[in-house]
Design a protein around this motif. Structure first.
Motif, PDB file in Angstrom:
ATOM      1  N   GLY A 167       0.827  -1.207   0.000  1.00  0.00           N
ATOM      2  CA  GLY A 167       0.000   0.000   0.000  1.00  0.00           C
ATOM      3  C   GLY A 167       0.858   1.252   0.000  1.00  0.00           C
ATOM      4  O   GLY A 167       0.570   2.223  -0.718  1.00  0.00           O
TER       5      GLY A 167
ATOM      6  N   ALA B 165      -4.157   8.285   0.584  1.00  0.00           N
ATOM      7  CA  ALA B 165      -3.646   6.935   0.809  1.00  0.00           C
ATOM      8  C   ALA B 165      -2.448   6.957   1.752  1.00  0.00           C
ATOM      9  O   ALA B 165      -2.338   6.119   2.666  1.00  0.00           O
ATOM     10  CB  ALA B 165      -3.260   6.304  -0.522  1.00  0.00           C
TER      11      ALA B 165
ATOM     12  N   LEU C 181      -8.580  -2.668   8.745  1.00  0.00           N
ATOM     13  CA  LEU C 181      -8.040  -1.706   7.780  1.00  0.00           C
ATOM     14  C   LEU C 181      -7.003  -2.286   6.825  1.00  0.00           C
ATOM     15  O   LEU C 181      -6.794  -1.731   5.744  1.00  0.00           O
ATOM     16  CB  LEU C 181      -7.420  -0.520   8.525  1.00  0.00           C
ATOM     17  CG  LEU C 181      -8.406   0.434   9.211  1.00  0.00           C
ATOM     18  CD1 LEU C 181      -7.650   1.470  10.040  1.00  0.00           C
ATOM     19  CD2 LEU C 181      -9.298   1.128   8.183  1.00  0.00           C
TER      20      LEU C 181
ATOM     21  N   ILE D 230      -7.969  -2.843   3.166  1.00  0.00           N
ATOM     22  CA  ILE D 230      -8.182  -1.553   2.498  1.00  0.00           C
ATOM     23  C   ILE D 230      -6.841  -0.858   2.268  1.00  0.00           C
ATOM     24  O   ILE D 230      -6.589  -0.298   1.192  1.00  0.00           O
ATOM     25  CB  ILE D 230      -9.107  -0.668   3.345  1.00  0.00           C
ATOM     26  CG1 ILE D 230     -10.479  -1.328   3.475  1.00  0.00           C
ATOM     27  CG2 ILE D 230      -9.253   0.722   2.740  1.00  0.00           C
ATOM     28  CD1 ILE D 230     -11.354  -0.725   4.541  1.00  0.00           C
TER      29      ILE D 230
ATOM     30  N   SER E 193      -5.256  -2.618  -0.762  1.00  0.00           N
ATOM     31  CA  SER E 193      -5.932  -2.623  -2.063  1.00  0.00           C
ATOM     32  C   SER E 193      -6.409  -1.259  -2.540  1.00  0.00           C
ATOM     33  O   SER E 193      -6.364  -0.977  -3.737  1.00  0.00           O
ATOM     34  CB  SER E 193      -7.111  -3.591  -2.036  1.00  0.00           C
ATOM     35  OG  SER E 193      -6.659  -4.908  -2.215  1.00  0.00           O
ATOM     36  N   TRP E 194      -6.894  -0.421  -1.653  1.00  0.00           N
ATOM     37  CA  TRP E 194      -7.423   0.869  -2.110  1.00  0.00           C
ATOM     38  C   TRP E 194      -6.321   1.716  -2.769  1.00  0.00           C
ATOM     39  O   TRP E 194      -6.505   2.205  -3.884  1.00  0.00           O
ATOM     40  CB  TRP E 194      -8.085   1.625  -0.960  1.00  0.00           C
ATOM     41  CG  TRP E 194      -8.919   2.779  -1.437  1.00  0.00           C
ATOM     42  CD1 TRP E 194     -10.244   2.778  -1.723  1.00  0.00           C
ATOM     43  CD2 TRP E 194      -8.464   4.124  -1.694  1.00  0.00           C
ATOM     44  NE1 TRP E 194     -10.654   4.026  -2.154  1.00  0.00           N
ATOM     45  CE2 TRP E 194      -9.586   4.864  -2.153  1.00  0.00           C
ATOM     46  CE3 TRP E 194      -7.240   4.765  -1.602  1.00  0.00           C
ATOM     47  CZ2 TRP E 194      -9.504   6.224  -2.490  1.00  0.00           C
ATOM     48  CZ3 TRP E 194      -7.152   6.109  -1.949  1.00  0.00           C
ATOM     49  CH2 TRP E 194      -8.272   6.819  -2.382  1.00  0.00           C
TER      50      TRP E 194
ATOM     51  N   HIS F  58      -6.859  -7.876  -5.502  1.00  0.00           N
ATOM     52  CA  HIS F  58      -7.973  -7.039  -5.067  1.00  0.00           C
ATOM     53  C   HIS F  58      -9.159  -7.903  -4.614  1.00  0.00           C
ATOM     54  O   HIS F  58      -9.783  -7.646  -3.586  1.00  0.00           O
ATOM     55  CB  HIS F  58      -8.381  -6.138  -6.240  1.00  0.00           C
ATOM     56  CG  HIS F  58      -9.076  -4.884  -5.836  1.00  0.00           C
ATOM     57  ND1 HIS F  58      -8.558  -3.997  -4.920  1.00  0.00           N
ATOM     58  CD2 HIS F  58     -10.279  -4.365  -6.220  1.00  0.00           C
ATOM     59  CE1 HIS F  58      -9.388  -2.989  -4.767  1.00  0.00           C
ATOM     60  NE2 HIS F  58     -10.447  -3.191  -5.540  1.00  0.00           N
TER      61      HIS F  58
ATOM     62  N   MET G 258     -15.754  -3.368  -1.000  1.00  0.00           N
ATOM     63  CA  MET G 258     -14.471  -2.813  -0.561  1.00  0.00           C
ATOM     64  C   MET G 258     -14.191  -1.465  -1.212  1.00  0.00           C
ATOM     65  O   MET G 258     -13.587  -0.585  -0.584  1.00  0.00           O
ATOM     66  CB  MET G 258     -13.328  -3.776  -0.842  1.00  0.00           C
ATOM     67  CG  MET G 258     -11.999  -3.281  -0.260  1.00  0.00           C
ATOM     68  SD  MET G 258     -10.704  -4.515  -0.224  1.00  0.00           S
ATOM     69  CE  MET G 258     -10.384  -4.673  -1.966  1.00  0.00           C
ATOM     70  N   GLN G 259     -14.599  -1.293  -2.467  1.00  0.00           N
ATOM     71  CA  GLN G 259     -14.415   0.008  -3.110  1.00  0.00           C
ATOM     72  C   GLN G 259     -15.153   1.098  -2.332  1.00  0.00           C
ATOM     73  O   GLN G 259     -14.616   2.185  -2.091  1.00  0.00           O
ATOM     74  CB  GLN G 259     -14.912  -0.056  -4.551  1.00  0.00           C
ATOM     75  CG  GLN G 259     -14.008  -0.863  -5.472  1.00  0.00           C
ATOM     76  CD  GLN G 259     -14.635  -1.087  -6.843  1.00  0.00           C
ATOM     77  OE1 GLN G 259     -15.812  -1.437  -6.956  1.00  0.00           O
ATOM     78  NE2 GLN G 259     -13.861  -0.879  -7.884  1.00  0.00           N
TER      79      GLN G 259
ATOM     80  N   GLY H  12     -13.550   1.501   1.173  1.00  0.00           N
ATOM     81  CA  GLY H  12     -12.297   2.246   1.063  1.00  0.00           C
ATOM     82  C   GLY H  12     -12.535   3.721   0.854  1.00  0.00           C
ATOM     83  O   GLY H  12     -11.837   4.564   1.436  1.00  0.00           O
ATOM     84  N   HIS H  13     -13.515   4.062   0.034  1.00  0.00           N
ATOM     85  CA  HIS H  13     -13.817   5.474  -0.191  1.00  0.00           C
ATOM     86  C   HIS H  13     -14.278   6.154   1.103  1.00  0.00           C
ATOM     87  O   HIS H  13     -13.913   7.308   1.376  1.00  0.00           O
ATOM     88  CB  HIS H  13     -14.894   5.616  -1.267  1.00  0.00           C
ATOM     89  CG  HIS H  13     -14.337   5.942  -2.619  1.00  0.00           C
ATOM     90  ND1 HIS H  13     -13.326   5.218  -3.209  1.00  0.00           N
ATOM     91  CD2 HIS H  13     -14.647   6.939  -3.509  1.00  0.00           C
ATOM     92  CE1 HIS H  13     -13.040   5.748  -4.387  1.00  0.00           C
ATOM     93  NE2 HIS H  13     -13.814   6.798  -4.588  1.00  0.00           N
TER      94      HIS H  13
ATOM     95  N   ILE I 175     -11.188   6.703   3.308  1.00  0.00           N
ATOM     96  CA  ILE I 175     -10.350   7.822   2.849  1.00  0.00           C
ATOM     97  C   ILE I 175     -11.069   9.151   3.076  1.00  0.00           C
ATOM     98  O   ILE I 175     -10.422  10.168   3.428  1.00  0.00           O
ATOM     99  CB  ILE I 175      -9.954   7.640   1.378  1.00  0.00           C
ATOM    100  CG1 ILE I 175      -9.097   6.387   1.211  1.00  0.00           C
ATOM    101  CG2 ILE I 175      -9.180   8.862   0.872  1.00  0.00           C
ATOM    102  CD1 ILE I 175      -7.757   6.422   1.928  1.00  0.00           C
TER     103      ILE I 175
END
Length: 616
Positions: free
Chosen positions: A326, A387, A419, A422, A425-426, A470, A548-549, A552-553, A556
């Motif tokens: 990451g 990130a 976490l 995330i 992958s994020w 992912h 997860m998308q 993750g958003h 963040i």
């Protein structure tokens, strides 16, 4: 704004990492010592890494039949890194380390990854040695781990196999006891390994005296058959060259042979290998009843931990590597951002649009003056610095886990569990989009090798794959991490986010963002419940990636809101204005995307899972 300035703000103004020296373990440190470490890293990265990033991309590792040949620049960069002491920086003083906080060590690594990620900075070696310091015997620590921290040895992780890939339950490499008294070896129970491992980064080179492979293999049962699934997996130390109990080379080569080099899209400066264990190319003396009886087949391996617990031990290194990947993703994204920002500030093209349209008689403007270029730059900044902030937060959780009160340490452990998927992958996915935007800002030039942004994109593309794809991370998040301990980790994360929302709601300039994040958080909670409403894992996990998308958003968005709270209200300084703009961009442009992702999660939409194979 430079990487150093961004790190300084995130570490000191936001995370208050300089307060770590109030803890006994870090009592001899101060911000001055942390800054001295960063000065060293910045200098080595500037002098030994950045100038050779293109070189190691074009002069790929090659095998001459006896050894792998790397550019001289790679050797010099490795030597400079080892000489700095950074491989063992987080280790105890008694071990020759600096007892640096992991937060500082992780931040220091960004200088090297931004300068040239494929030259490398010992991530696998540190992870290998750290695993042995936790799960190895005292003899294994002395013979292997401590020599890795000194830079004398390097390390790898050998998990994947050509026929199995990420499906570790299908590992077929076998380990059998080496003689009747196989437990008598000072370095641990001694086994013979036979099998093949694929995608082994840094699996063969001459940067160090020895390479220490950590290998997953299965011990056959009394019937000679391998135990199916992951229960039968054990972990073994398999050195390239055999050593004695003090870690001194015996002069004998272990039966580990390079079968080939993988030629990659990116990360070309790092060797990536197919290794054969026990094929007989380097037969090793066999052990029988404590004596020697000629040459035997199989690579010598020493058991780490207990039989059948290999995957549990290996996760210590895998989770550390996931944070490292990451961080590499965020660093590569930042490298592209800095390059495209510089280009946008210096490239004249086009004219401003006035009330009557464009006036061709007016001089050209730099492209950074166009709104769409600003959009792409702001997206990159929001993705990559967001990130980076999350990963530094995770690094601080590691320090909390090791040096905090028992209650704080347990909370840090739980938060890291949730976490980590995330954090790996994020950045890998979204910073790839950032690197794509960097190419777009360069226009046609970005698609050529005249500028570095195409290489950053190629290097970045690997991060979505290695250390767990992912899809694997998504299944881990929705299938395990949000459910573990009756959802306690998820609940704890929600509490942390709620606390930020409450603070931000009190600030006039952030109240709108707090409200948007609160609504998004409720969407995630509701979608999590809906995904598991039927109790059918197949239904829940069919849309794990969109989950997860979205998750993750939200994480963040929370990170940016928390970072924004460290910026004084009404700040006018350009860097601070930029941070507030990132928080605003993420809340207004990115957070609204989660509705579509969570919609299919909440409805347990079967479209992807049920489409017949023939329909493709």
């Amino acid at each position: 704004m430079s990487l150093r300035q961004t790190l300084d703000f995130l570490l000191y103004d936001w995370l208050h990492a300089d307060r770590l020296n109030e803890r006994t373990r870090f009592a001899e440190h101060s911000r001055e010592t942390f800054d001295a470490v960063f000065d060293t890293c910045e200098r080595i990265a500037r002098e030994r890494y950045a100038p050779f990033n293109r070189l190691v991309d074009t002069e790929e590792p090659r095998f001459d039949g006896e050894r792998v040949i790397l550019p001289r620049a790679t050797h010099e960069a490795h030597e400079a890194y080892v000489a700095s002491g950074l491989l063992g920086a987080a280790q105890d003083y008694e071990e020759g380390g600096m007892q640096l906080p992991f937060t500082v060590e992780a931040a220091a690594g960004t200088f090297f990854a931004t300068a040239s990620v494929s030259i490398g900075s010992g991530m696998l070696t540190k992870g290998n040695a750290n695993l042995l310091m936790v799960h190895g015997t005292e003899a294994q620590k002395a013979a292997f781990a401590r020599h890795e921290f000194s830079g004398r040895f390097s390390g790898t992780m050998a998990l994947s196999e050509p026929q199995a890939g990420s499906s570790l339950s299908d590992v077929a490499t076998r380990a059998t006891p080496d003689g009747a008294d196989f437990e008598s070896d000072a370095l641990g129970p001694r086994y013979r390994l036979r099998g093949n491992k694929m995608w082994i980064s840094a699996g063969e080179h001459e940067l160090s005296e020895n390479i220490i492979h950590l290998v997953l293999a299965k011990i056959p049962g009394p019937d000679g058959k391998l135990v199916p699934g992951t229960r039968g997996i054990s972990l073994f130390i398999v050195p390239k060259k055999l050593v004695d109990a003090e870690g001194q080379l015996t002069g004998e080569r272990n039966d580990v042979a390079l079968a080939g080099l993988n030629h990659k899209l990116g990360w070309r400066g790092t060797t990536n290998t197919l290794l054969n264990f026990g094929e007989g190319k380097y037969p090793v003396r066999a052990q029988q009843g404590g004596g020697l009886d000629g040459r035997g087949a199989g690579a010598i391996g020493y058991l780490v931990g207990r039989p059948g617990e290999g995957l549990r031990c290996m996760f210590h290194m895998m989770n550390e590597a996931r944070i490292g990947i990451g961080m590499a993703a965020a660093s590569l994204g930042l490298a592209g951002y800095y390059a495209s920002l510089d280009y946008a500030k210096n490239r004249p093209q086009g004219r401003p649009v006035g009330p009557a349209g464009k006036d061709a008689a007016r001089p050209q403007v730099r492209i950074i003056e166009h709104a769409d270029i600003k959009r792409m730059l702001l997206a990159q900044k929001a993705y990559c610095e967001g990130a980076l902030a999350l990963l530094l937060y995770c690094a601080q959780l590691v320090d909390e886990q090791h040096t905090g009160t028992p209650e704080a340490a347990d909370e840090a452990r739980l938060l890291l569990e949730v976490l980590t998927p995330i954090a790996k992958s994020w950045p890998s996915e979204v910073c790839l989009e950032s690197n794509s935007l960097a190419i777009q800002i360069h226009g046609g030039y970005g698609y050529t090798r005249d500028f570095p942004v195409e290489q950053y994109w190629r290097d970045q593309r690997l991060n979505m794959i290695h250390e767990g794809t992912h899809g694997i991370q998504a299944a881990d998040l929705l299938g395990r991490k949000v459910l573990m301990e009756d959802g306690r980790g998820l609940a704890l994360l929600m509490q942390r986010i709620d606390a930020t929302i409450a603070r931000a709601a009190q600030r006039e300039d952030l109240a709108e963002h707090a409200q948007a994040l609160a609504a998004a958080l409720q969407q995630v909670v509701a979608a999590t419940r809906s995904a598991w409403a039927s109790g059918d894992a197949r239904e829940a996990l069919a849309n794990a990636v969109p989950y997860m998308q979205a998750f993750g958003h939200v994480v963040i968005a929370w990170t940016w809101l928390d970072v924004a709270l460290a910026v004084p209200q009404g700040a006018k300084e350009p860097a601070q204005v930029g941070r507030l703009a990132c928080a605003r961009y993420f809340q207004r442009y990115e957070l609204p995307k989660i509705g579509a992702w969570l919609g299919v999660v909440a409805s347990r939409d079967p479209t992807c899972a049920e489409v017949p194979e023939e329909s493709f």
